[in-house]
Design an enzyme around this catalytic site. Sequence first.
Site, mmCIF file in Angstrom:
data_model
loop_
_atom_site.group_PDB
_atom_site.id
_atom_site.type_symbol
_atom_site.label_atom_id
_atom_site.label_comp_id
_atom_site.label_asym_id
_atom_site.label_seq_id
_atom_site.Cartn_x
_atom_site.Cartn_y
_atom_site.Cartn_z
ATOM 1 C CD GLU A 36 -3.020 0.775 2.050
ATOM 2 O OE1 GLU A 36 -3.595 -0.310 2.273
ATOM 3 O OE2 GLU A 36 -3.347 1.904 2.743
ATOM 4 C CG ASP A 65 -7.088 3.096 0.753
ATOM 5 O OD1 ASP A 65 -6.798 2.184 1.148
ATOM 6 O OD2 ASP A 65 -6.801 4.337 0.865
HETATM 7 P P1 ITT Z 1 -7.241 -3.795 2.644
HETATM 8 O O1 ITT Z 1 -6.543 -2.535 2.374
HETATM 9 O O2 ITT Z 1 -6.657 -5.191 2.794
HETATM 10 O O3 ITT Z 1 -8.777 -3.689 2.022
HETATM 11 P P2 ITT Z 1 -7.469 -2.131 5.084
HETATM 12 O O4 ITT Z 1 -8.082 -2.463 6.630
HETATM 13 O O5 ITT Z 1 -5.923 -1.689 5.224
HETATM 14 O O6 ITT Z 1 -7.598 -3.668 4.322
HETATM 15 P P3 ITT Z 1 -8.102 0.491 4.304
HETATM 16 O O7 ITT Z 1 -6.688 0.773 3.996
HETATM 17 O O8 ITT Z 1 -9.181 0.771 3.347
HETATM 18 O O9 ITT Z 1 -8.210 -1.142 4.574
HETATM 19 O O10 ITT Z 1 -8.649 0.974 5.559
HETATM 20 C C1 ITT Z 1 -8.329 2.001 6.250
HETATM 21 C C2 ITT Z 1 -8.684 1.982 7.743
HETATM 22 O O11 ITT Z 1 -9.572 2.815 7.969
HETATM 23 C C3 ITT Z 1 -9.182 0.596 8.268
HETATM 24 O O12 ITT Z 1 -8.284 -0.409 8.565
HETATM 25 C C4 ITT Z 1 -9.981 1.168 9.586
HETATM 26 O O13 ITT Z 1 -9.336 1.270 10.658
HETATM 27 C C5 ITT Z 1 -10.676 2.533 8.941
HETATM 28 N N1 ITT Z 1 -11.865 2.290 8.287
HETATM 29 C C6 ITT Z 1 -11.935 2.157 6.781
HETATM 30 N N2 ITT Z 1 -13.359 1.707 6.701
HETATM 31 C C7 ITT Z 1 -13.921 1.660 7.867
HETATM 32 C C8 ITT Z 1 -15.380 1.430 8.278
HETATM 33 O O14 ITT Z 1 -16.347 1.168 7.581
HETATM 34 N N3 ITT Z 1 -15.509 1.235 9.667
HETATM 35 C C9 ITT Z 1 -14.580 1.534 10.688
HETATM 36 N N4 ITT Z 1 -13.238 1.746 10.097
HETATM 37 C C10 ITT Z 1 -12.841 1.897 8.990
#
Ligand code: ITT
Length: 184
Positions: A36, A65
Site C-alpha cells: 500500500e 481504500d
Molecule cells: P485492505 O486494504 O486490505 O482492504 P485495510 O484495513 O488496510 O484493508 P483500508 O486501508 O481501506 O483497509 O482501511 C483503512 C482503515 O480505515 C481501516 O483499517 C479502518 O481502521 C478504517 N476504516 C475504513 N473503513 C471503515 C469502516 O467502515 N469502519 C471503521 N473503520 C474503517
Amino acid sequence: MKTVLVSSNPGKAREFQQLFQQHGLELEVEPLRTVEIQADSLEEIAVFSCLQAYNILKKPVIVEDAGLFVEALNGFPGPYSAYVYRTIGVDGLLRLIAGRPRDARFESVIAFYGPQHGMRIFRGECRGRIADEPRGSSGFGFDPIFIPEGRDETFAEMGSSEKNVVSHRGRAVSKLIAWLQEPR
Ligand code: ITT
C-alpha cells in the site's frame, strides 16, 4: 462476470459480500496483501493497489481504500487511517480530539480494473460525528466511535446490513453494483 475483491480486512469483505448477495451477484474475496503506497488521496492508493493486484491475479479485480476524515484535525487520519488505527487506535484518536468539534466523515473509493473496461472509480461518503466514548462491538476499525448523521447509534451498534444502508462503503458498492448490472 464474477468479481474478485482484493482485501485482507475480513470486516470490509463481509460488508461487500452482503451487498453482492442482496443483488444476487457473486463475489470472490482474495486476501492478497499488496504494497500500500503512502499518498494523500484514497484514489491514488486504490488505483495503485488495484493495478498491482491485477498484475498478480490477471483477472478483473476490485480494491477499496477507505478512511476516516476528522474535521478538527483537517481531515486526519484520512488515507493514513489504517496506520493510525494500528498505532494509537480508537482511544488515541479520542484523546487527539478531546474538547474539539466532533464532525467527521468516512470516505470510500473503489477501484475496478479489467482489460475490457479499463479503470473505473466509485465513491461513497458518510458524514457524521465522533462519539464521546466507544460503543458497540460489531464491525471493525473506528466503528465504535463513528455516529452517522441522523442517528444516535455508532456503526458498531448496528448490524452490517444496517451499516451498509448509510455507510460510505455501502454507497460506493451500490454504485459499483449498478455499473456491474448495466446491460452490455
Ligand atoms: P485492505 O486494504 O486490505 O482492504 P485495510 O484495513 O488496510 O484493508 P483500508 O486501508 O481501506 O483497509 O482501511 C483503512 C482503515 O480505515 C481501516 O483499517 C479502518 O481502521 C478504517 N476504516 C475504513 N473503513 C471503515 C469502516 O467502515 N469502519 C471503521 N473503520 C474503517
